[in-house]
Design a protein around this motif. Sequence first.
Motif, short mmCIF file in Angstrom:
data_model
loop_
_atom_site.label_atom_id
_atom_site.label_comp_id
_atom_site.label_asym_id
_atom_site.label_seq_id
_atom_site.Cartn_x
_atom_site.Cartn_y
_atom_site.Cartn_z
N GLY A 131 2.30 0.14 2.29
CA GLY A 131 2.97 1.32 2.81
C GLY A 131 2.97 1.28 4.30
O GLY A 131 2.62 0.32 4.92
N THR B 256 4.81 7.17 9.38
CA THR B 256 5.93 7.61 10.20
C THR B 256 5.42 8.27 11.46
O THR B 256 4.31 8.76 11.52
CB THR B 256 6.80 8.61 9.42
OG1 THR B 256 7.97 8.87 10.19
CG2 THR B 256 6.09 9.91 9.19
N ARG C 288 15.64 -4.92 1.57
CA ARG C 288 14.59 -4.12 0.95
C ARG C 288 14.50 -4.34 -0.56
O ARG C 288 13.41 -4.27 -1.14
CB ARG C 288 14.84 -2.63 1.24
CG ARG C 288 13.76 -1.71 0.72
CD ARG C 288 13.97 -0.31 1.20
NE ARG C 288 12.89 0.57 0.78
CZ ARG C 288 12.80 1.87 1.10
NH1 ARG C 288 13.75 2.42 1.85
NH2 ARG C 288 11.79 2.60 0.68
N ASP D 173 7.49 4.17 8.59
CA ASP D 173 8.11 5.35 7.99
C ASP D 173 7.67 5.57 6.54
O ASP D 173 8.18 6.49 5.89
CB ASP D 173 9.63 5.25 8.06
CG ASP D 173 10.17 4.15 7.19
OD1 ASP D 173 9.66 3.01 7.29
OD2 ASP D 173 11.10 4.40 6.40
N ARG D 174 6.74 4.76 6.02
CA ARG D 174 6.34 4.92 4.63
C ARG D 174 5.05 5.71 4.45
O ARG D 174 4.51 5.76 3.34
CB ARG D 174 6.20 3.54 3.97
CG ARG D 174 7.52 2.81 3.87
CD ARG D 174 7.40 1.54 3.11
NE ARG D 174 8.63 0.76 3.18
CZ ARG D 174 8.76 -0.47 2.71
NH1 ARG D 174 7.73 -1.05 2.12
NH2 ARG D 174 9.90 -1.11 2.81
N THR D 175 4.52 6.28 5.50
CA THR D 175 3.42 7.23 5.37
C THR D 175 3.79 8.51 6.10
O THR D 175 4.71 8.55 6.92
CB THR D 175 2.09 6.69 5.94
OG1 THR D 175 2.23 6.47 7.32
CG2 THR D 175 1.69 5.42 5.23
N ARG E 233 0.10 8.49 2.55
CA ARG E 233 1.39 8.01 2.07
C ARG E 233 2.00 9.04 1.12
O ARG E 233 1.29 9.77 0.45
CB ARG E 233 1.24 6.66 1.37
CG ARG E 233 0.74 5.58 2.31
CD ARG E 233 0.95 4.20 1.73
NE ARG E 233 -0.01 3.87 0.69
CZ ARG E 233 -0.04 2.69 0.08
NH1 ARG E 233 0.84 1.77 0.40
NH2 ARG E 233 -0.95 2.44 -0.84
N ARG E 234 3.33 9.06 1.06
CA ARG E 234 4.03 10.07 0.27
C ARG E 234 3.94 9.80 -1.22
O ARG E 234 3.79 10.70 -2.02
CB ARG E 234 5.50 10.12 0.69
CG ARG E 234 5.72 10.53 2.13
CD ARG E 234 7.21 10.65 2.42
NE ARG E 234 7.44 11.04 3.80
CZ ARG E 234 7.59 10.19 4.80
NH1 ARG E 234 7.51 8.90 4.58
NH2 ARG E 234 7.79 10.63 6.04
#
Length: 330
Positions: free
Chosen positions: A10, A13, A109, A282-284, A298-299
């Motif tokens: 992850g 952000t 990705r 941008d993944r947390t 993290r989301r």
Amino acid sequence: MTALEGDSDGGMTRDPGSGSDSDSDPVPPPDPAPTDTLEPETGVDWPAALALYLASVAAVIVGVIGVTAGGSSDVIIGLVPTAITGGVLCGAIVARANPDLALRLGAWRWRTVALCLPAVAIAGGVVALAAFGRVPGNWHVPLAAAALIGIGLSGRLLALVARDTYVGAAIDRERAATTTWTWHQSGTHTGMLGLGLGLLAVAAFVTVHRGQPPIRTLFAASLCVAFGWEPTVSIPKPGGDAITLSPFPGMAYERGELRAYEAGLVFEPKLIPSYRRFVPWDRTSDRRLTDERLVLERRVCPDIRCDRSHIDDPERVFKALEPDGLQTTD
């Protein structure tokens, strides 16, 4: 220097209000650099991985065609090595003629999903053909297994090699890291847990079809689950403390090195063969420094938890991970 609990695929952000003069949602930062500005250094890993992938696809397709056409076992066994050789040659030629393909694939990705789609499509087609009686006997089982395992694993390897090539060209050789620390694994290892659960699923499938459980597979699955299990089962004590259960108390090992860049986090594994991973910020959603841990929230995936006692200067590391601290110079 640090012990991380959890996996590290992850990122985190930046603050929406940091360095922005607009109230609109922040645009996620792109990957470190566009592929047309990079010079690939593929070495031998890229052509070998591409050759293995194409050879796996060719071998499975030839096997499916041979079985559905009613070919004998001798004919199929003779055709499969020829298909493998052709796939290897095609992979080597494509890799040599178009080295930039590694960068474009590594920057994409959905590379793993795209590379594994043929495995799912072929396995599904084999099952459908078997349902209509076009696949004799029990040939559909080894053919579907070959598609899912052979093409799936080689596709995942190709995706890792491509990503490692892109990371090496875009970050590690061009820009300086703002901070670096060592990752000692402690707690949940999601990769090990996933492998253990996958082996358990295979053992259950074999048990249903054969009526006898595969002891070795169950043993390997149990080991993977035990190594990957996070010790979060706590028994409270009257004095206010708690007893934490763990399959391997105090187990910790160095997995590799983490380097923070302006564009994201790079994980350089210690064990070989394995490949670097790039983690966009941008993944947390947030980051915290507590009395015990440095936490990157993290989301979707589990948070990245760093044992503060293993960080030489946690305040310095935390400050370096702030948006202002991630500004680097080439």
